[in-house]
Scaffold this motif. Structure first.
Motif, PDB file in Angstrom:
ATOM      1  N   MET A 100       0.821  -1.182   0.000  1.00 48.29           N
ATOM      2  CA  MET A 100       0.000   0.000   0.000  1.00 48.29           C
ATOM      3  C   MET A 100       0.875   1.259   0.000  1.00 48.29           C
ATOM      4  N   ILE A 101       1.972   1.228   0.752  1.00 42.85           N
ATOM      5  CA  ILE A 101       2.866   2.382   0.803  1.00 42.85           C
ATOM      6  C   ILE A 101       3.426   2.664  -0.588  1.00 42.85           C
ATOM      7  N   ASP A 102       3.797   1.596  -1.308  1.00 39.90           N
ATOM      8  CA  ASP A 102       4.318   1.783  -2.670  1.00 39.90           C
ATOM      9  C   ASP A 102       3.260   2.397  -3.581  1.00 39.90           C
ATOM     10  N   ALA A 103       2.019   1.945  -3.441  1.00 34.97           N
ATOM     11  CA  ALA A 103       0.943   2.491  -4.270  1.00 34.97           C
ATOM     12  C   ALA A 103       0.718   3.970  -3.970  1.00 34.97           C
ATOM     13  N   LEU A 104       0.765   4.334  -2.696  1.00 37.32           N
ATOM     14  CA  LEU A 104       0.594   5.746  -2.324  1.00 37.32           C
ATOM     15  C   LEU A 104       1.772   6.593  -2.809  1.00 37.32           C
ATOM     16  N   ARG A 105       2.991   6.041  -2.725  1.00 39.90           N
ATOM     17  CA  ARG A 105       4.166   6.758  -3.227  1.00 39.90           C
ATOM     18  C   ARG A 105       4.053   6.956  -4.736  1.00 39.90           C
ATOM     19  N   ASP A 106       3.642   5.888  -5.442  1.00 37.74           N
ATOM     20  CA  ASP A 106       3.476   5.994  -6.896  1.00 37.74           C
ATOM     21  C   ASP A 106       2.403   7.014  -7.248  1.00 37.74           C
ATOM     22  N   PHE A 107       1.294   7.000  -6.505  1.00 33.53           N
ATOM     23  CA  PHE A 107       0.229   7.976  -6.726  1.00 33.53           C
ATOM     24  C   PHE A 107       0.764   9.392  -6.562  1.00 33.53           C
ATOM     25  N   THR A 108       1.500   9.613  -5.480  1.00 32.16           N
ATOM     26  CA  THR A 108       2.059  10.938  -5.204  1.00 32.16           C
ATOM     27  C   THR A 108       3.058  11.342  -6.287  1.00 32.16           C
ATOM     28  N   SER A 109       3.876  10.406  -6.726  1.00 26.91           N
ATOM     29  CA  SER A 109       4.891  10.701  -7.739  1.00 26.91           C
ATOM     30  C   SER A 109       4.284  11.065  -9.085  1.00 26.91           C
ATOM     31  N   THR A 110       3.103  10.514  -9.383  1.00 25.95           N
ATOM     32  CA  THR A 110       2.495  10.770 -10.691  1.00 25.95           C
ATOM     33  C   THR A 110       1.778  12.110 -10.760  1.00 25.95           C
ATOM     34  N   PRO A 142       1.383  16.161 -10.739  1.00 24.84           N
ATOM     35  CA  PRO A 142       2.283  17.242 -11.158  1.00 24.84           C
ATOM     36  C   PRO A 142       3.081  17.741  -9.950  1.00 24.84           C
ATOM     37  N   ASP A 143       4.307  18.187 -10.189  1.00 27.97           N
ATOM     38  CA  ASP A 143       5.191  18.613  -9.101  1.00 27.97           C
ATOM     39  C   ASP A 143       4.524  19.593  -8.149  1.00 27.97           C
ATOM     40  N   VAL A 144       3.729  20.492  -8.695  1.00 31.35           N
ATOM     41  CA  VAL A 144       3.085  21.513  -7.868  1.00 31.35           C
ATOM     42  C   VAL A 144       2.046  20.903  -6.918  1.00 31.35           C
ATOM     43  N   LEU A 145       1.506  19.741  -7.250  1.00 29.56           N
ATOM     44  CA  LEU A 145       0.436  19.140  -6.449  1.00 29.56           C
ATOM     45  C   LEU A 145       0.864  17.899  -5.658  1.00 29.56           C
ATOM     46  N   GLN A 146       2.134  17.550  -5.691  1.00 26.27           N
ATOM     47  CA  GLN A 146       2.556  16.333  -4.994  1.00 26.27           C
ATOM     48  C   GLN A 146       2.318  16.421  -3.489  1.00 26.27           C
ATOM     49  N   TRP A 147       2.413  17.592  -2.925  1.00 24.85           N
ATOM     50  CA  TRP A 147       2.157  17.750  -1.496  1.00 24.85           C
ATOM     51  C   TRP A 147       0.714  17.395  -1.157  1.00 24.85           C
ATOM     52  N   VAL A 148      -0.209  17.597  -2.116  1.00 27.64           N
ATOM     53  CA  VAL A 148      -1.612  17.220  -1.895  1.00 27.64           C
ATOM     54  C   VAL A 148      -1.724  15.701  -1.768  1.00 27.64           C
ATOM     55  N   GLY A 149      -0.952  14.987  -2.569  1.00 24.93           N
ATOM     56  CA  GLY A 149      -0.924  13.528  -2.470  1.00 24.93           C
ATOM     57  C   GLY A 149      -0.443  13.069  -1.102  1.00 24.93           C
ATOM     58  N   LEU A 158      10.280   9.868  -0.318  1.00 22.62           N
ATOM     59  CA  LEU A 158      10.604   8.879  -1.353  1.00 22.62           C
ATOM     60  C   LEU A 158      10.073   9.284  -2.727  1.00 22.62           C
ATOM     61  N   ALA A 159       9.028  10.100  -2.748  1.00 22.97           N
ATOM     62  CA  ALA A 159       8.481  10.587  -4.019  1.00 22.97           C
ATOM     63  C   ALA A 159       9.313  11.739  -4.575  1.00 22.97           C
ATOM     64  N   GLY A 160      10.290  12.205  -3.798  1.00 23.73           N
ATOM     65  CA  GLY A 160      11.167  13.264  -4.278  1.00 23.73           C
ATOM     66  C   GLY A 160      10.775  14.668  -3.861  1.00 23.73           C
ATOM     67  N   ILE A 161       9.818  14.769  -2.970  1.00 25.66           N
ATOM     68  CA  ILE A 161       9.396  16.079  -2.485  1.00 25.66           C
ATOM     69  C   ILE A 161      10.429  16.572  -1.467  1.00 25.66           C
ATOM     70  N   PRO A 202      12.001  17.409   1.773  1.00 26.22           N
ATOM     71  CA  PRO A 202      11.617  16.811   3.062  1.00 26.22           C
ATOM     72  C   PRO A 202      10.804  17.731   3.972  1.00 26.22           C
ATOM     73  N   VAL A 203      11.096  19.012   3.993  1.00 26.93           N
ATOM     74  CA  VAL A 203      10.332  19.936   4.838  1.00 26.93           C
ATOM     75  C   VAL A 203       8.884  19.997   4.362  1.00 26.93           C
ATOM     76  N   VAL A 204       8.683  20.083   3.075  1.00 27.93           N
ATOM     77  CA  VAL A 204       7.326  20.129   2.507  1.00 27.93           C
ATOM     78  C   VAL A 204       6.611  18.798   2.754  1.00 27.93           C
ATOM     79  N   ALA A 205       7.327  17.693   2.571  1.00 33.84           N
ATOM     80  CA  ALA A 205       6.733  16.372   2.773  1.00 33.84           C
ATOM     81  C   ALA A 205       6.286  16.195   4.223  1.00 33.84           C
ATOM     82  N   ILE A 206       7.136  16.598   5.156  1.00 38.26           N
ATOM     83  CA  ILE A 206       6.814  16.459   6.577  1.00 38.26           C
ATOM     84  C   ILE A 206       5.628  17.345   6.942  1.00 38.26           C
ATOM     85  N   LEU A 207       5.656  18.595   6.503  1.00 34.98           N
ATOM     86  CA  LEU A 207       4.543  19.505   6.807  1.00 34.98           C
ATOM     87  C   LEU A 207       3.230  19.020   6.211  1.00 34.98           C
TER      88      LEU A 207
END
Length: 157
Positions: free
Chosen positions: A1-11, A13-20, A41-44, A46-51
């Motif tokens: 499930m974590i891989d699926a969520l990471r893949d979803f987030t990675s797909t 657009p860069d501007v919206l990955q934080w929404v994922g 892991l999706a490449g965001i 780290p500060v943005v990913a954590i927040l």
């Protein structure tokens, strides 16, 4: 499930990955700790990913707390208390032993913050105390896991 969520987030657009990440972290058992890892892991950044993970988990937890508080208020008005299930009795015993702060900080090792926060409110804990300690716990767990993920990614490069 974590891989699926990471893949979803990675797909996204860069501007919206934080929404994922926000969406992923709102899911019980994913929460801020895995949400921040997913973001890193999706490449965001780290500060943005954590927040984003913290925001998603906090919003989800608040929904559970306010719902549990509303249900408890309606159920408790003039009704008898029925016996607890063995699982609920075990959770209450831990709540009585460790209090709101202890259950909030350590409870995420066993159950999602959404479940523990709703249970504490249903046991009669102060809604505001539960929210305060759950937010503190979500921030700590999300930050620790996000930093560890960022350090792990930087070591692997």
């Amino acid at each position: 499930m974590i891989d699926a969520l990471r893949d979803f987030t990675s797909t996204l657009p860069d501007v919206l990955q934080w929404v994922g990440v926000i969406v992923a972290a709102a899911i019980p058992f994913v929460e801020s700790y895995f949400g921040s890892v997913i973001g890193v892991l999706a490449g965001i950044n780290p500060v943005v990913a954590i927040l984003a993970a913290i925001v998603g988990n906090v919003v989800s937890m608040l929904i559970f707390v306010f719902s549990a508080h509303g249900v408890r208020s309606k159920v408790r008005s003039g009704k008898e208390v029925k016996p607890e299930s063995p699982r609920r009795a075990k959770l209450r015993e831990r709540f009585d032993r460790y209090g709101v702060a202890g259950v909030s900080l350590l409870g995420q090792t066993l159950l999602p913050s959404q479940i523990t926060s709703a249970a504490m409110v249903s046991f009669g804990a102060s809604k505001n105390a539960v929210i305060l300690w759950q937010v503190i716990s979500i921030i700590i767990w999300g930050t620790v896991f996000g930093v560890l993920a960022a350090l792990g990614v930087s070591v692997l490069r």
